[in-house]
Design an enzyme around this catalytic site. Sequence first.
Site, short mmCIF file in Angstrom:
data_model
loop_
_atom_site.label_atom_id
_atom_site.label_comp_id
_atom_site.label_asym_id
_atom_site.label_seq_id
_atom_site.Cartn_x
_atom_site.Cartn_y
_atom_site.Cartn_z
N GLU A 90 -0.99 1.26 30.27
CA GLU A 90 0.53 0.76 30.29
C GLU A 90 1.27 1.83 30.92
OE1 GLU A 90 1.89 -1.62 29.42
OE2 GLU A 90 0.34 -2.98 27.96
N SER A 352 -14.52 -8.44 -33.45
CA SER A 352 -14.94 -7.40 -33.99
C SER A 352 -14.66 -6.10 -33.06
CB SER A 352 -16.28 -7.47 -34.47
OG SER A 352 -16.72 -8.46 -35.52
#
Length: 798
Positions: A90, A352
């Site tokens: 680029e 329990s």
Amino acid sequence: MIRRFLHLYRIHRPSIRKWRRRCLGLGMLIFIIWYINCLPYQLFKDSTSTVLFDKDGNLLGAKIAADGQWRFRPVDSVPSKFATCLIQFEDRDFETHPGISLKGLGRAVVQNVKNKRVVSGGSTLTMQLVRIMLKNPKRTFSEKFLEMILATRMEIRFSKKEILNYYASNAPFGNNVVGLEAASWRYFGRSSDKLGWGESATLAVLPNAPGLIYPGKNHDRLLAKRNRLLRRLYDIKKIDETTYQMALTEPLPDKPLALPQIAPHLLARLIKEGHKGQTIHSTIDRNLQVKTAELLQAQSNLLQENKIYNGAVMITSVRTGKVVAYVGNTDSEESDQGNKVDCILAPRSTGSILKPFLYAKSMEDGLITPGMLIPDVPTQYGSFSPKNFSLQYDGAVPASAALARSLNIPMVRMLNEYGLEKFHGELKKMGLTTLNRPATHYGLSLILGGAEAKLWDLNAAYTQMAQELRYKKAKPLALISDKKVLAYKKEKATPIRLHTDRACIYKTFEAMVEVNRPDEDGNWRAFASAQKIAWKTGTSFGFRDAWAIGVTPDYVVSVWVGNADGEGRPGLTGIKAAAPLLFSVFDQLPHSTKWFEAPKEMMSKTGICRESGYRASKICEHIDTVLVPTACLSSVACPYHQVVHLTKNGKQRVDSECENVYNMKHTAWFVLPPLVEKYYKFNHPNYKILPDFKPECLAKVSDRAMTLLYPKPNSKIYVPIEIDGNMGRTVFEATHRNVGTRIYWHLDDTFIGETKEIHQMALNPAIGKHKLMLVDENGISVTMKFEALGKGTEVASN
């Protein structure tokens, strides 16, 4: 006219020049002020995806941003491979230009004139970043000029590295993918720092025309672009020939990949708790998370035949308090099975699973020793009559065995002795956030599943117990890595420490080790390599919830299995549905080579009665010296050994009023209460029942020993009605010659309580005929029948 104008101009020329300079200066000042402030404080305000990583940076899951884009939060740095590829493709002068490149603009003009159309814009990476920031406006000369000005300002404000980071984080990569990290995961399934040269080059060419070329669209053009870039890298010696040839062979992705959803319930939880749009580095171990989910799913597939569809597993490191696996539910394509519910956070009946907490706290208060016998007989507290899961009675069992076997009646008696309000408060201190009602709402059933708890809270409580024992201090659970956040805390929550006696925790875990493992692991003790695990199961009323929690010095594993909608199923028990999964998970974890060290500084040796498990009294026959928590030294001495007066041959009992004292034999005898003895002797064939009284002694002893004052035999009684309209209670009363003797009360052959010194019992019997039996500790009994009139429905004891 013209002459007049020229004359005036000559006269006012100095003033005009001065005014023009001022206007120019003002214009310059305005421009400078604008130029300084032309960039927003925050360049990008777009919503971002919520991204969840494990402790090693592996992606666990993500949720798309609010605008429908896969956009991860800005990166801190750009991988060198991608940076090299991007700059070469680029903007080759990126490192040297001030935001605009005259060479690039000139080249663009030449290319556009030569092709008679716009083929190049001559934009630098910085100008492209400005364009992305401005949301890609129409391409005009004015917009291009504005981009150039803003680009120079951006170069002044930010370093080259920061500009590159901004570009990589916000550039479009085709489809609905924005930013390098999102593109890397969507197209290649891994983070950008793990990409090869070919993959980095592929991503570098995408922002150039993201709407036209991306994986899955215009494959050949994308391939050609990538290969040209790779050739450029080879030509300028950025990569060698071998790397170049290998990069050319790397295939292009055909289409975006689905992001992993390895911890969906954890991701949803963190979003709900304020982490939306953030990149979260969690404490989760990806491999362990995946394996645990597979084990849960395998167990679920077996249970689905019984229409049990949901489950959850959580694993915590004892050393760090970090959650290393968080599987909130099973996976299913069916939408009506509640699989989206995070069962780790869902309040469920505890069964329990709270019993170990009560056991530890009872020892800490000096109410029990590990071996102390706890009655296991038919018992009633008001309208509440607890039953063991087996519906059997042992008469009496050691406290540790009551916990290991999860017997309900002994644990309810233990809670009644410890104090309901007190235990309720202790559970809240442990972090059980769902106990939002007063203790009286739950009653004694609190210990049997009368309350609800979250798997998260239970895991935290057991983890903190293990931490207290091993490290002498507890930590709050952590879900987010300390690389980003020191510790995970729920909103308005504070770190909780149990402050439970460490010796009592140790003895609790020792008792939990004795639980029999399920099915195929029943013979686990035969294996020398089997690791030691303290574990507990729980099953809620109606078979709606199955729990199993296991503890080692290194890990705490918590399991819940059931249906998210609360539907109960036969066989949905902790031992059958949850425990096998618990041990399968432990098999995947590193085995702990050492067990918890006993905190001997908090333990003392003391004499323990071998028969009763109480602290030995002076008349206990067999006394063992045992190391127990120092807190147990305040427990009561053995109440079951008595000095019994026998005939010389030892076959009959006597007393001084019916036998000469010189003809007596005085012996210490282990004597259990009559109802306890009734069940105890069947399981203990060596238990010796007291000899009968000598006939001439029995009548004298019985007649004067105990009397029932109210009600009288065969009488009819009325239960009073209270002011609020409810049935009240009637006080039954008895007397005994020996004030300190215990009397055991039974209504219709059910034990309802015991009295000492003041022998009164408030009862609310149901309408009809009843049998009341009183038995003292010597076995002398009084039985009486009566009839209750009115609308009473309860029987209760003071």
